[in-house]
Enzyme design. Structure first.
Site, mmCIF file in Angstrom:
data_model
loop_
_atom_site.group_PDB
_atom_site.id
_atom_site.type_symbol
_atom_site.label_atom_id
_atom_site.label_comp_id
_atom_site.label_asym_id
_atom_site.label_seq_id
_atom_site.Cartn_x
_atom_site.Cartn_y
_atom_site.Cartn_z
ATOM 1 N N LYS A 104 89.242 43.120 34.314
ATOM 2 C CA LYS A 104 87.925 43.051 34.957
ATOM 3 C C LYS A 104 86.890 42.349 34.065
ATOM 4 O O LYS A 104 85.710 42.315 34.410
ATOM 5 C CB LYS A 104 87.420 44.464 35.292
ATOM 6 C CG LYS A 104 88.258 45.206 36.283
ATOM 7 C CD LYS A 104 87.623 46.526 36.697
ATOM 8 C CE LYS A 104 87.628 47.555 35.586
ATOM 9 N NZ LYS A 104 87.088 48.857 36.018
ATOM 10 N N LYS A 133 85.762 43.472 31.289
ATOM 11 C CA LYS A 133 84.872 44.496 30.760
ATOM 12 C C LYS A 133 85.448 44.994 29.436
ATOM 13 O O LYS A 133 86.660 45.018 29.252
ATOM 14 C CB LYS A 133 84.761 45.696 31.714
ATOM 15 C CG LYS A 133 83.994 45.415 32.978
ATOM 16 C CD LYS A 133 83.984 46.612 33.896
ATOM 17 C CE LYS A 133 82.920 47.602 33.472
ATOM 18 N NZ LYS A 133 82.790 48.726 34.434
#
Length: 132
Positions: free
Chosen positions: A44, A46
């Protein structure tokens, strides 16, 4: 017994997270929290401050949380609902409509976010302090 599930990264734990967990638990008798693994976060784009294992340990210490499971991919939600006999799926209202496909398997509830706090806000505020 009514079982509830929610998902998230739960990094830099704050009162908004606690409010969400408390309100989610109030909807049932047993709360399962699926937290993003470090590998899933990488997919993602992240990066968490705390590792998966540390975030899991922190969540397991919260009285509203009954069980913590790993979230390893976007597509596991139907399987999790079925395998854990979930009655209610809960997410913050900034995800409104995104998980309506789960209504075939359980009730879907979008809860209002706590105003004035988010992990993103904390990270931005820390950057200001460190760069200011």
């Amino acid at each position: 017994m009514k079982k509830v599930i929610t998902y998230g990264t739960f990094d830099l734990l704050h009162w908004g997270h606690i409010n969400l967990l408390k309100r989610a638990k109030a909807l049932g008798d047993y709360l399962v929290v699926a937290i993003s693994t470090d590998e899933f976060n990488a997919i993602k784009n992240k990066k968490s401050y705390h590792s998966f294992e540390n975030r899991k340990m922190i969540l397991e210490a919260i009285r509203y949380v009954d069980e913590v499971i790993p979230e390893e991919n976007w597509d596991q939600k139907i399987r999790d609902v079925q395998e854990h006999n979930i009655d209610i799926f809960v997410m913050g209202d900034d995800w409104e409509g995104e998980f309506d496909f789960l209504k075939d398997y359980c009730e879907v509830v979008y809860l209002p976010r706590t105003v004035g706090i988010s992990t993103t806000k904390i990270k931005k505020d820390l950057l200001k302090v460190n760069n200011g």
